[in-house]
Design a protein around this motif. Structure first.
Motif, PDB file in Angstrom:
ATOM      1  N   VAL A 131       0.823  -1.214   0.000  1.00 33.26           N
ATOM      2  CA  VAL A 131       0.000   0.000   0.000  1.00 33.26           C
ATOM      3  C   VAL A 131       0.859   1.267   0.000  1.00 33.26           C
ATOM      4  O   VAL A 131       0.354   2.365   0.218  1.00 33.26           O
ATOM      5  CB  VAL A 131      -0.979   0.013   1.200  1.00 33.26           C
ATOM      6  CG1 VAL A 131      -1.875  -1.214   1.154  1.00 33.26           C
ATOM      7  CG2 VAL A 131      -0.246   0.107   2.526  1.00 33.26           C
ATOM      8  N   GLY A 132       2.158   1.100  -0.243  1.00 39.21           N
ATOM      9  CA  GLY A 132       3.049   2.251  -0.377  1.00 39.21           C
ATOM     10  C   GLY A 132       3.396   2.963   0.903  1.00 39.21           C
ATOM     11  O   GLY A 132       3.704   4.164   0.893  1.00 39.21           O
ATOM     12  N   LEU A 133       3.390   2.242   2.032  1.00 42.36           N
ATOM     13  CA  LEU A 133       3.646   2.896   3.321  1.00 42.36           C
ATOM     14  C   LEU A 133       4.746   2.219   4.127  1.00 42.36           C
ATOM     15  O   LEU A 133       4.800   2.357   5.350  1.00 42.36           O
ATOM     16  CB  LEU A 133       2.352   2.926   4.158  1.00 42.36           C
ATOM     17  CG  LEU A 133       1.234   3.835   3.643  1.00 42.36           C
ATOM     18  CD1 LEU A 133      -0.023   3.652   4.473  1.00 42.36           C
ATOM     19  CD2 LEU A 133       1.672   5.303   3.660  1.00 42.36           C
ATOM     20  N   GLN A 148      -3.672   7.865   4.513  1.00 43.12           N
ATOM     21  CA  GLN A 148      -2.642   6.938   4.981  1.00 43.12           C
ATOM     22  C   GLN A 148      -3.140   6.124   6.171  1.00 43.12           C
ATOM     23  O   GLN A 148      -2.900   4.917   6.257  1.00 43.12           O
ATOM     24  CB  GLN A 148      -1.377   7.713   5.355  1.00 43.12           C
ATOM     25  CG  GLN A 148      -0.639   8.291   4.148  1.00 43.12           C
ATOM     26  CD  GLN A 148       0.486   9.214   4.561  1.00 43.12           C
ATOM     27  OE1 GLN A 148       0.428   9.886   5.591  1.00 43.12           O
ATOM     28  NE2 GLN A 148       1.533   9.271   3.742  1.00 43.12           N
ATOM     29  N   LYS A 149      -3.851   6.773   7.095  1.00 43.24           N
ATOM     30  CA  LYS A 149      -4.397   6.053   8.255  1.00 43.24           C
ATOM     31  C   LYS A 149      -5.375   4.964   7.807  1.00 43.24           C
ATOM     32  O   LYS A 149      -5.379   3.860   8.345  1.00 43.24           O
ATOM     33  CB  LYS A 149      -5.107   7.027   9.204  1.00 43.24           C
ATOM     34  CG  LYS A 149      -4.185   7.963   9.971  1.00 43.24           C
ATOM     35  CD  LYS A 149      -5.005   8.927  10.794  1.00 43.24           C
ATOM     36  CE  LYS A 149      -4.121   9.965  11.464  1.00 43.24           C
ATOM     37  NZ  LYS A 149      -4.915  10.997  12.176  1.00 43.24           N
ATOM     38  N   GLN A 150      -6.205   5.278   6.820  1.00 47.81           N
ATOM     39  CA  GLN A 150      -7.171   4.270   6.380  1.00 47.81           C
ATOM     40  C   GLN A 150      -6.481   3.114   5.654  1.00 47.81           C
ATOM     41  O   GLN A 150      -6.887   1.962   5.796  1.00 47.81           O
ATOM     42  CB  GLN A 150      -8.237   4.915   5.477  1.00 47.81           C
ATOM     43  CG  GLN A 150      -9.461   4.048   5.228  1.00 47.81           C
ATOM     44  CD  GLN A 150     -10.219   3.704   6.492  1.00 47.81           C
ATOM     45  OE1 GLN A 150      -9.716   3.019   7.376  1.00 47.81           O
ATOM     46  NE2 GLN A 150     -11.458   4.175   6.591  1.00 47.81           N
ATOM     47  N   ILE A 154      -6.639  -0.835   6.767  1.00 49.71           N
ATOM     48  CA  ILE A 154      -6.864  -1.980   5.880  1.00 49.71           C
ATOM     49  C   ILE A 154      -5.768  -3.023   6.079  1.00 49.71           C
ATOM     50  O   ILE A 154      -6.036  -4.223   6.187  1.00 49.71           O
ATOM     51  CB  ILE A 154      -6.926  -1.516   4.410  1.00 49.71           C
ATOM     52  CG1 ILE A 154      -8.173  -0.652   4.185  1.00 49.71           C
ATOM     53  CG2 ILE A 154      -6.933  -2.724   3.458  1.00 49.71           C
ATOM     54  CD1 ILE A 154      -8.226   0.012   2.812  1.00 49.71           C
ATOM     55  N   VAL A 155      -4.521  -2.557   6.159  1.00 47.23           N
ATOM     56  CA  VAL A 155      -3.398  -3.478   6.383  1.00 47.23           C
ATOM     57  C   VAL A 155      -3.559  -4.191   7.720  1.00 47.23           C
ATOM     58  O   VAL A 155      -3.297  -5.397   7.834  1.00 47.23           O
ATOM     59  CB  VAL A 155      -2.055  -2.723   6.326  1.00 47.23           C
ATOM     60  CG1 VAL A 155      -0.911  -3.587   6.854  1.00 47.23           C
ATOM     61  CG2 VAL A 155      -1.767  -2.285   4.892  1.00 47.23           C
ATOM     62  N   ARG A 156      -3.999  -3.464   8.741  1.00 46.44           N
ATOM     63  CA  ARG A 156      -4.181  -4.078  10.064  1.00 46.44           C
ATOM     64  C   ARG A 156      -5.160  -5.255   9.973  1.00 46.44           C
ATOM     65  O   ARG A 156      -4.935  -6.316  10.554  1.00 46.44           O
ATOM     66  CB  ARG A 156      -4.702  -3.048  11.060  1.00 46.44           C
ATOM     67  CG  ARG A 156      -4.964  -3.624  12.456  1.00 46.44           C
ATOM     68  CD  ARG A 156      -5.470  -2.560  13.411  1.00 46.44           C
ATOM     69  NE  ARG A 156      -6.676  -1.915  12.903  1.00 46.44           N
ATOM     70  CZ  ARG A 156      -7.234  -0.849  13.459  1.00 46.44           C
ATOM     71  NH1 ARG A 156      -6.700  -0.300  14.531  1.00 46.44           N
ATOM     72  NH2 ARG A 156      -8.321  -0.321  12.945  1.00 46.44           N
TER      73      ARG A 156
END
Length: 247
Positions: A131-133, A148-150, A154-156
């Motif tokens: 996700v590019g983070l 970015q938080k969202q 999603i990753v979480r």
């Protein structure tokens, strides 16, 4: 798309305030493995209540929710165990503000799935890269933008390796310029075969990504079909009226 039914909903009802508000009025549907089901409808139609009932964040008044062959409404079922296989992404990000992004992502897999710290961090970093983070692993939530938080939220959910992802209006709290980056991540998930149920106001996303669209009105499924059937050839008069206002 598989023919395997992952979630089956049978005659779902939900009332609030001792039956005064009927949020859901007999919803029956199913979601197959690999399917992307987008749920649309006017405010107050029961969309979010329906989604939250799927993993019993809202307890149905009556009806059944069969997930991978298990009735989640049965008091004998280990609900927490099944919830681990259902990723949930909310309107708000619900990240722990006192933890780094990496700790936000690894605490549940380490605690609930008993993953080692090394394995949990490796999976989290791999997903952050997607996700590019990846460069934000050591940042804190306050240092990230809403989009970015969202993406981190999603990753979480993905870190738990769920069988289905539930999204409750994941872009509604974002500034318009941040919506696209979150929808792009969701499109990639859909393309990779993730089973998804998405409550959304983003009609373009539903038209492009959904395998099937459910139109809810007054707590019922008023129309159901492919994006082409729903958006290009609507037959339900209430659906036609709704689309005239949002498209």
């Amino acid at each position: 798309m598989s023919t395997e039914v992952l979630i089956e909903v049978q005659d779902l009802h939900k009332s609030f305030g001792v039956g005064k508000i009927h949020a859901l009025n007999g919803i029956s549907t199913s979601i197959r493995r690999g399917e992307v089901v987008c749920i649309i409808g006017p405010s107050g139609s029961g969309k979010s209540t329906f989604l939250r009932c799927l993993n019993l964040l809202e307890k149905p008044t009556s009806g059944k929710i069969i997930f991978e062959g298990n009735d989640l409404t049965d008091a004998k079922v280990n609900l927490n165990l099944h919830r681990q296989r259902m990723g949930m992404v909310f309107q708000q990000f619900n990240l722990f503000p006192n933890m780094t992004i990496m700790k936000n992502l690894t605490c549940a897999p380490m605690t609930l799935k008993k993953l080692s710290k090394a394995d949990a961090e490796a999976r989290a970093l791999e997903l952050l890269r997607r996700v590019g983070l990846a460069d934000r692993a050591s940042s804190y939530p306050y240092q990230l933008s809403g989009g970015q938080k969202q993406r981190v939220a999603i990753v979480r959910a993905l870190c738990m390796q769920p069988d289905v992802m539930l999204f409750d209006e994941p872009t509604s709290a974002l500034d318009p310029e941040m919506v696209g980056e979150v929808l792009d991540v969701m499109k990639e998930l859909a393309a990779a075969g993730m089973t998804m149920a998405v409550v959304t106001h983003e009609m373009g996303f539903a038209r492009e990504v959904a395998s099937r669209v459910l139109f809810l009105d007054e707590g019922k499924i008023a129309a159901s079909g492919t994006p082409d059937e729903i958006f290009n050839h609507p037959e339900n008069e209430r659906l036609k009226s709704f689309l005239a206002k949002v498209l």
